[in-house]
Design a protein around this motif. Structure first.
Motif, PDB file in Angstrom:
ATOM      1  N   GLU A 168       6.420  -7.161  15.205  1.00 13.23           N
ATOM      2  CA  GLU A 168       5.376  -8.269  15.294  1.00 13.23           C
ATOM      3  C   GLU A 168       4.405  -8.167  14.483  1.00 13.23           C
ATOM      4  O   GLU A 168       3.888  -8.747  13.794  1.00 13.23           O
ATOM      5  N   LEU A 169       3.871  -6.518  14.336  1.00 15.78           N
ATOM      6  CA  LEU A 169       2.856  -6.461  13.138  1.00 15.78           C
ATOM      7  C   LEU A 169       3.099  -6.886  11.680  1.00 15.78           C
ATOM      8  O   LEU A 169       2.598  -7.369  11.067  1.00 15.78           O
ATOM      9  N   LEU A 170       4.525  -6.474  11.522  1.00 14.66           N
ATOM     10  CA  LEU A 170       4.991  -6.972  10.267  1.00 14.66           C
ATOM     11  C   LEU A 170       5.013  -8.536   9.922  1.00 14.66           C
ATOM     12  O   LEU A 170       4.704  -8.955   8.933  1.00 14.66           O
ATOM     13  N   HIS A 171       5.341  -9.411  11.231  1.00 14.89           N
ATOM     14  CA  HIS A 171       5.215 -10.745  11.082  1.00 14.89           C
ATOM     15  C   HIS A 171       4.035 -11.219  10.751  1.00 14.89           C
ATOM     16  O   HIS A 171       3.651 -12.048  10.091  1.00 14.89           O
ATOM     17  N   CYS A 172       2.924 -10.643  11.487  1.00 12.01           N
ATOM     18  CA  CYS A 172       1.523 -10.856  11.437  1.00 12.01           C
ATOM     19  C   CYS A 172       1.109 -10.822   9.963  1.00 12.01           C
ATOM     20  O   CYS A 172       0.147 -11.536   9.605  1.00 12.01           O
ATOM     21  N   TYR A 173       1.468  -9.736   9.450  1.00 13.06           N
ATOM     22  CA  TYR A 173       1.084  -9.357   7.902  1.00 13.06           C
ATOM     23  C   TYR A 173       1.799 -10.503   7.041  1.00 13.06           C
ATOM     24  O   TYR A 173       0.862 -11.024   6.416  1.00 13.06           O
ATOM     25  N   SER A 174       2.727 -10.898   7.348  1.00 12.57           N
ATOM     26  CA  SER A 174       3.443 -12.059   6.559  1.00 12.57           C
ATOM     27  C   SER A 174       2.803 -13.130   6.549  1.00 12.57           C
ATOM     28  O   SER A 174       2.238 -14.191   5.834  1.00 12.57           O
ATOM     29  N   LEU A 175       2.278 -13.712   7.798  1.00 10.71           N
ATOM     30  CA  LEU A 175       1.117 -14.884   8.256  1.00 10.71           C
ATOM     31  C   LEU A 175      -0.005 -14.789   7.335  1.00 10.71           C
ATOM     32  O   LEU A 175      -0.446 -15.740   6.636  1.00 10.71           O
ATOM     33  N   VAL A 176      -0.615 -13.601   7.379  1.00  5.54           N
ATOM     34  CA  VAL A 176      -1.886 -13.338   6.809  1.00  5.54           C
ATOM     35  C   VAL A 176      -1.698 -13.839   5.213  1.00  5.54           C
ATOM     36  O   VAL A 176      -2.463 -14.533   4.470  1.00  5.54           O
ATOM     37  N   HIS A 177      -0.738 -13.243   4.724  1.00 10.03           N
ATOM     38  CA  HIS A 177      -0.499 -13.289   3.120  1.00 10.03           C
ATOM     39  C   HIS A 177      -0.096 -14.403   2.689  1.00 10.03           C
ATOM     40  O   HIS A 177      -0.408 -15.220   1.683  1.00 10.03           O
ATOM     41  N   ASP A 178       0.835 -15.199   3.702  1.00  7.70           N
ATOM     42  CA  ASP A 178       1.241 -16.580   3.425  1.00  7.70           C
ATOM     43  C   ASP A 178      -0.036 -17.653   3.538  1.00  7.70           C
ATOM     44  O   ASP A 178       0.128 -18.644   2.700  1.00  7.70           O
ATOM     45  N   ASP A 179      -1.032 -17.311   4.204  1.00  5.09           N
ATOM     46  CA  ASP A 179      -2.271 -18.389   4.200  1.00  5.09           C
ATOM     47  C   ASP A 179      -3.053 -18.279   3.251  1.00  5.09           C
ATOM     48  O   ASP A 179      -3.876 -19.003   3.033  1.00  5.09           O
ATOM     49  N   LEU A 180      -2.884 -17.282   2.414  1.00  2.00           N
ATOM     50  CA  LEU A 180      -3.743 -16.962   1.263  1.00  2.00           C
ATOM     51  C   LEU A 180      -3.933 -18.007   0.123  1.00  2.00           C
ATOM     52  O   LEU A 180      -2.866 -18.736   0.134  1.00  2.00           O
ATOM     53  N   PRO A 181      -5.007 -18.338  -0.410  1.00  3.80           N
ATOM     54  CA  PRO A 181      -5.127 -19.409  -1.440  1.00  3.80           C
ATOM     55  C   PRO A 181      -3.769 -19.585  -2.440  1.00  3.80           C
ATOM     56  O   PRO A 181      -3.548 -20.494  -3.059  1.00  3.80           O
ATOM     57  N   LEU A 240      -6.067  -6.867   2.213  1.00  7.25           N
ATOM     58  CA  LEU A 240      -5.841  -5.436   2.678  1.00  7.25           C
ATOM     59  C   LEU A 240      -5.456  -5.644   4.223  1.00  7.25           C
ATOM     60  O   LEU A 240      -4.751  -4.617   4.540  1.00  7.25           O
ATOM     61  N   VAL A 241      -5.729  -6.350   5.050  1.00  2.00           N
ATOM     62  CA  VAL A 241      -5.150  -6.566   6.380  1.00  2.00           C
ATOM     63  C   VAL A 241      -3.733  -6.691   6.374  1.00  2.00           C
ATOM     64  O   VAL A 241      -2.860  -5.884   7.033  1.00  2.00           O
ATOM     65  N   GLY A 242      -3.128  -7.585   5.335  1.00  2.00           N
ATOM     66  CA  GLY A 242      -1.721  -7.819   5.241  1.00  2.00           C
ATOM     67  C   GLY A 242      -1.185  -6.413   5.044  1.00  2.00           C
ATOM     68  O   GLY A 242      -0.244  -5.862   5.456  1.00  2.00           O
ATOM     69  N   ASP A 243      -1.798  -5.523   3.878  1.00  2.00           N
ATOM     70  CA  ASP A 243      -1.039  -4.458   3.507  1.00  2.00           C
ATOM     71  C   ASP A 243      -1.265  -3.404   4.699  1.00  2.00           C
ATOM     72  O   ASP A 243      -0.327  -2.582   4.733  1.00  2.00           O
ATOM     73  N   ALA A 244      -2.252  -3.147   5.278  1.00  2.00           N
ATOM     74  CA  ALA A 244      -2.585  -2.250   6.265  1.00  2.00           C
ATOM     75  C   ALA A 244      -1.441  -2.554   7.611  1.00  2.00           C
ATOM     76  O   ALA A 244      -0.796  -1.858   8.240  1.00  2.00           O
ATOM     77  N   LEU A 245      -1.259  -3.815   7.962  1.00  2.00           N
ATOM     78  CA  LEU A 245      -0.389  -4.213   9.055  1.00  2.00           C
ATOM     79  C   LEU A 245       1.137  -3.960   8.643  1.00  2.00           C
ATOM     80  O   LEU A 245       1.887  -3.515   9.420  1.00  2.00           O
ATOM     81  N   GLN A 246       1.488  -4.196   7.548  1.00  2.00           N
ATOM     82  CA  GLN A 246       2.739  -4.008   7.015  1.00  2.00           C
ATOM     83  C   GLN A 246       3.050  -2.289   7.252  1.00  2.00           C
ATOM     84  O   GLN A 246       4.002  -1.781   7.719  1.00  2.00           O
TER      85      GLN A 246
END
Length: 313
Positions: A89-102, A127-133
């Motif tokens: 789930e953490l990896l999934h959340c990382y993907s959402l953070v990066h997908d949302d980026l401009p 950095l949030v995405g990096d750390a979650l991954q």
């Protein structure tokens, strides 16, 4: 209009999904606390706060549920499967953070709240995405997730393949190309299916496979459950395309119609709404066929496939 009757997903499944979500939420809260762990030097307060913003915003927690319910078939207690489920789930959340980026999908809302780059800033979101991954892989490699190092290594390898070049990240690259950013021609039906199998389906498929790995399943059982997850993932994405066309931003908690605005083909565009609904039904049937050797112990998984296709949020 829903693709399935309103009663097709059992209350038992909904209860189990909610229970897993609650248990995973508690683990995620503990993992994302400000407390420094062994081997760490410090946890920057802004980074941990932004990680919590990304992860502790609700959500279906379908991927953890798949891990837990597949593992349950093989006699693995829920508590023993929850750490691996939380890592995925953490990896999934990382993907959402990066997908949302401009630079990617450029979204301002996620689950009805400002996306991380809006609530904080773009650099923090990266950095949030990096750390979650990296935290996701740390959890899978941790002996507390499973005492057997071979099982942990198999989980790490499987997640890396599902999430990386030939899976989710590769699918995101194809998704960007589908918008015409790099001059490619519009995608045909099979190309859209491949894109979606990578971007969305690979991690859902691995979630089911991870439960089989934890359960020490036989190779044929593991392969059958991976096929189940693949079909469920495809149904999930078709349902997402339908919701993007029919639902409101208020009901989804995020912007709708963005694929059409960018000229990006989806299965709804290529098949039409009625045929896309039929495709959802076909994929649910395919998921169910993959479970034919598991008997009534897999009824919750059968409901999970229906849920993926019939969801309205």
């Amino acid at each position: 209009m829903s693709q399935f009757p309103a009663t097709s997903t059992s209350q038992t499944f909904r209860d189990r999904l909610a229970a897993t979500a609650g248990e995973v939420e508690a683990i995620l809260e503990e993992l994302l606390s400000d407390d420094i762990r062994g081997g760490e030097i410090a946890r920057p307060e802004r980074l941990t706060a932004a990680m919590r913003h990304a992860v502790l915003a609700g959500g279906k927690r379908l991927r953890p549920c798949l891990v837990v319910e597949v593992a349950r078939i093989f006699g693995v207690e829920t508590k023993a499967a929850l750490r691996a489920a939380s890592g995925i789930e953490l990896l999934h959340c990382y993907s959402l953070v990066h997908d949302d980026l401009p630079a990617m999908d450029d979204d301002d809302l996620r689950r009805g709240r400002p996306t991380v780059h809006k609530a904080y800033d773009e650099a923090t979101a990266i950095l949030v995405g990096d750390a979650l991954q990296t935290l996701a892989f740390e959890i899978l490699a941790d002996p507390r997730t499973d005492p057997d190092p071979e099982i942990r290594a198999t989980l790490v390898l499987g997640l890396a393949r599902a999430a990386g070049l030939g899976g989710m990240v590769g699918g995101q690259m194809l998704d960007l190309a589908a918008e015409g950013r790099y001059g490619e021609a519009a995608l045909d039906l099979e190309q859209v299916r491949r894109l979606q199998a990578m971007k969305t389906g690979a991690l859902l498929a691995f979630s089911a496979e991870a439960g089989a790995i934890l359960g020490r399943a036989e190779p044929r059982q593991r392969e059958a459950l991976k096929r189940f997850g693949t079909a469920l993932g495809a149904a999930f994405q078709v349902a997402d395309d339908i919701l993007d066309r029919e639902a409101t931003a208020e009901s989804l908690g995020k912007r709708t119609g963005k694929d059409r605005d960018r000229g990006k083909a989806t299965l709804v565009d290529l098949l039409g709404l009625d045929a896309a609904r039929a495709e959802c039904r076909r994929l649910v049937e395919e998921a169910h066929r993959s479970l034919q050797d598991f008997g009534p112990e897999a009824d919750i998984l059968r409901d999970a496939a229906r849920f993926a296709a019939e969801r309205r949020v």
